[in-house]
Write a protein that holds these residues in place. Structure first.
Motif, mmCIF file in Angstrom:
data_model
loop_
_atom_site.group_PDB
_atom_site.id
_atom_site.type_symbol
_atom_site.label_atom_id
_atom_site.label_comp_id
_atom_site.label_asym_id
_atom_site.label_seq_id
_atom_site.Cartn_x
_atom_site.Cartn_y
_atom_site.Cartn_z
ATOM 1 N N PRO A 385 72.633 8.904 -8.762
ATOM 2 C CA PRO A 385 73.831 9.360 -9.473
ATOM 3 C C PRO A 385 73.611 10.645 -10.270
ATOM 4 O O PRO A 385 74.534 11.460 -10.387
ATOM 5 C CB PRO A 385 74.170 8.186 -10.397
ATOM 6 C CG PRO A 385 73.639 6.988 -9.676
ATOM 7 C CD PRO A 385 72.375 7.469 -9.039
ATOM 8 N N SER A 386 72.400 10.856 -10.788
ATOM 9 C CA SER A 386 72.147 12.090 -11.545
ATOM 10 C C SER A 386 72.218 13.302 -10.623
ATOM 11 O O SER A 386 72.719 14.366 -11.025
ATOM 12 C CB SER A 386 70.784 12.028 -12.239
ATOM 13 O OG SER A 386 69.714 12.154 -11.319
ATOM 14 N N TYR A 387 71.748 13.153 -9.388
ATOM 15 C CA TYR A 387 71.857 14.241 -8.424
ATOM 16 C C TYR A 387 73.312 14.449 -8.008
ATOM 17 O O TYR A 387 73.761 15.590 -7.838
ATOM 18 C CB TYR A 387 70.989 13.973 -7.200
ATOM 19 C CG TYR A 387 69.508 14.115 -7.449
ATOM 20 C CD1 TYR A 387 68.924 15.369 -7.596
ATOM 21 C CD2 TYR A 387 68.690 13.001 -7.545
ATOM 22 C CE1 TYR A 387 67.561 15.506 -7.830
ATOM 23 C CE2 TYR A 387 67.326 13.124 -7.775
ATOM 24 C CZ TYR A 387 66.770 14.379 -7.923
ATOM 25 O OH TYR A 387 65.429 14.502 -8.155
ATOM 26 N N GLU A 388 74.038 13.369 -7.824
ATOM 27 C CA GLU A 388 75.449 13.489 -7.447
ATOM 28 C C GLU A 388 76.231 14.253 -8.508
ATOM 29 O O GLU A 388 77.043 15.141 -8.183
ATOM 30 C CB GLU A 388 76.049 12.101 -7.243
ATOM 31 C CG GLU A 388 75.516 11.378 -6.016
ATOM 32 C CD GLU A 388 76.010 9.950 -5.910
ATOM 33 O OE1 GLU A 388 76.078 9.431 -4.776
ATOM 34 O OE2 GLU A 388 76.318 9.350 -6.964
ATOM 35 N N ARG A 389 75.973 13.940 -9.769
ATOM 36 C CA ARG A 389 76.680 14.640 -10.853
ATOM 37 C C ARG A 389 76.276 16.120 -10.900
ATOM 38 O O ARG A 389 77.122 16.995 -11.085
ATOM 39 C CB ARG A 389 76.377 13.962 -12.194
ATOM 40 C CG ARG A 389 77.003 12.581 -12.350
ATOM 41 C CD ARG A 389 76.873 12.090 -13.761
ATOM 42 N NE ARG A 389 75.488 11.887 -14.163
ATOM 43 C CZ ARG A 389 74.815 10.749 -14.008
ATOM 44 N NH1 ARG A 389 75.406 9.702 -13.432
ATOM 45 N NH2 ARG A 389 73.560 10.640 -14.409
ATOM 46 N N ALA A 390 74.980 16.368 -10.740
ATOM 47 C CA ALA A 390 74.509 17.755 -10.795
ATOM 48 C C ALA A 390 75.093 18.581 -9.661
ATOM 49 O O ALA A 390 75.520 19.729 -9.870
ATOM 50 C CB ALA A 390 72.982 17.779 -10.742
#
Length: 503
Positions: A385-390
């Motif tokens: 999820p952190s990559y998706e947000r970034a």
């Protein structure tokens, strides 16, 4: 674009070379040196070369696989030298540190060694080496499929709608393959080990100190060496510098490429809208401000409707076009390549021809060293999820790069990383470093170089060149920047304070 400069963050163009034998000359007694204690002297022999230079010699240097076990298993590094033609003027050795990860020092020496020797008036023997994992040195392999070794896949471009699920699956697959097949050789591929290997090379040369010219990723390796072995640095030149933040290192360099692309694009837009392009059939628009929306619209169209290309089974997608633009940013000389690709993509009757780095997979060994160093040097986030947000945020801020610079990589699934704590660059050590930096560098942007400059404190001076592209010294055509570096290498004199060179 020069191969050794950009073999990493852009995973850029590579050139195959033919080989020819070179003739060595006798070693003057005044140049004889003994290797350091416990390090074998180098057995120099004529090189097999591409004919770009004459007189190069090559040798093999054993280095520990693991410096914590110096008497254990060894790897072999391929090393090379181009000796001074003026022994009476020789003052030492200048090490050429290639870009990367994955750049070849032997190729760097073959391509630029003669120019360096001429520019410095024979003050140095010019030496280089293939880092572990590269070229003629001991390599590692991950056993990746050809598809996973395509640049547009290894770079981890998101889907047309920003979806990264395919990137996540590919990253996990690559990490698992490297863990199965890479062995201790792959785990040893780190910037810290490259710096240690440089010092082993210094000892084998019998030199108390080295001067150096590092480019791109080579500036970070050079910085790590200067931090770990400050007593052994003489005149240290770092060309095209990245942010050395030890909490991010390569992860930060990649993220910085998104705003860097925005800073570089106006150079391409001005070129592509110049009336001079009419005669070449490469003018893309009447006005510079029209080029960016044209490019973004074409990339979006190719996202929806990829075009067949001259390479069977490899279509021109929106991400292929975006990646081609990133490659072209490294040198104004590559602008025609991407303009031709854009023109072909606009013409329904044309068959686009992809540049070789986009049409063919890189070798498994090349992919292994790039991924290995990126993932071994520093820890990476594991949260999908952190990559998706970034990615979602970066696609909006920087549509030219569409979220790729902050996307997930195999490093998210790398076990036991970092291999060692990253080196923190500080102001402790001799004041003998000269940085040179372009204002609109697409790979190691100016704002990142300022972080390196701040870390050095009074140890360094920086010469800023008003130029786009990557790699300044003897490559940008800026006489002011070239003069500053040559003066330092030949006389030891740097600017009294940070300096600026106009275009």
């Amino acid at each position: 674009m020069t191969t050794y400069r950009s073999r990493s963050l852009a995973i850029a163009l590579s050139l195959a070379s033919a080989t020819t034998a070179l003739t060595a000359t006798a070693v003057p007694a005044a140049q004889a040196r003994s290797a350091g204690a416990g390090v074998s002297a180098l057995d120099w022999k004529p090189c097999a070369d591409d004919g770009a230079t004459t007189g190069r010699e090559c040798a093999s240097l054993p280095v520990p696989l693991d410096y914590a076990d110096p008497n254990g298993k060894t790897l072999t590094l391929a090393v090379s030298r181009l000796r001074s033609e003026n022994p009476d003027k020789r003052r030492g050795v200048l090490l050429a540190i290639p870009g990367g990860p994955g750049g070849s020092g032997l190729r760097m020496l073959a391509e630029q060694g003669a120019a360096l020797r001429k520019e410095t008036g024979g003050a140095y023997d010019i030496v280089g080496f293939d880092p572990r994992g590269v070229g003629a040195s001991t390599k590692a392999s991950c056993g990746l499929s050809a598809d996973d070794r395509m640049m547009v896949n290894l770079r981890s471009w998101p889907g047309a709608d920003g979806d990264i699920s395919e990137n996540v699956a590919r990253s996990r697959r690559i990490a698992e393959a490297c863990r199965r097949n890479g062995g201790p050789e792959l785990r040893s591929l780190t910037s810290r080990n490259e710096a240690r290997d440089i010092d082993r090379f210094r000892q084998a040369l019998g030199e108390r100190k080295l001067s150096a010219y590092g480019v791109s990723y080579g500036t970070y390796v050079g910085a790590v060496y200067a931090q770990l072995f400050p007593r052994h640095t003489d005149r240290w030149v770092l060309d095209s510098n990245g942010d050395p933040d030890p909490t991010r290192v390569e992860r930060g360099w990649l993220a910085n490429m998104a705003p860097a692309a925005d800073l570089r694009f106006p150079d391409f837009a001005a070129w592509a809208s110049d009336p001079a392009r009419d005669a070449e059939g490469l003018r893309l628009a009447q006005h510079a401000q029209e080029v960016r929306p044209l490019f973004l619209a074409l990339a979006a169209k190719l996202d929806a409707e990829p075009r067949k290309t001259a390479k069977e089974g490899v279509p021109l997608t929106g991400n292929q076009l975006r990646q081609a633009l990133q490659l072209a940013f490294y040198s104004d000389g590559s602008f025609p390549m991407v303009a031709q690709l854009i023109k072909a993509a606009q013409d329904p009757r044309a068959v686009p021809v992809l540049p070789p780095p986009l049409a063919e997979p890189m070798s498994d060994e090349e992919a292994a060293v790039i991924v290995g160093v990126l993932c071994n040097d520093v820890s990476w986030p594991e949260s999908v999820p952190s990559y998706e947000r970034a990615v979602a945020a970066d696609r909006i801020r920087h549509p030219l790069t569409a979220g790729s610079p902050v996307n997930v990589l195999p490093c998210a699934y790398w076990k036991d990383a970092p291999a060692e704590k990253p080196v923190r660059i500080t102001d402790e050590g001799p004041s003998n470093i000269l940085m040179i930096q372009g204002l609109r560098d697409p790979g190691t942007p100016y704002f990142g170089a300022l972080k390196m400059r701040a870390a050095w404190g009074d140890r360094a001076r920086m010469v800023t060149v008003d130029h786009g592209g990557h790699g300044m010294y003897l490559d940008s055509g800026n006489a002011c920047g070239d003069r500053a570096v040559t003066t330092f290498l030949t006389t030891g004199v740097r600017p009294d304070r940070d300096a600026y060179c106009a275009s």
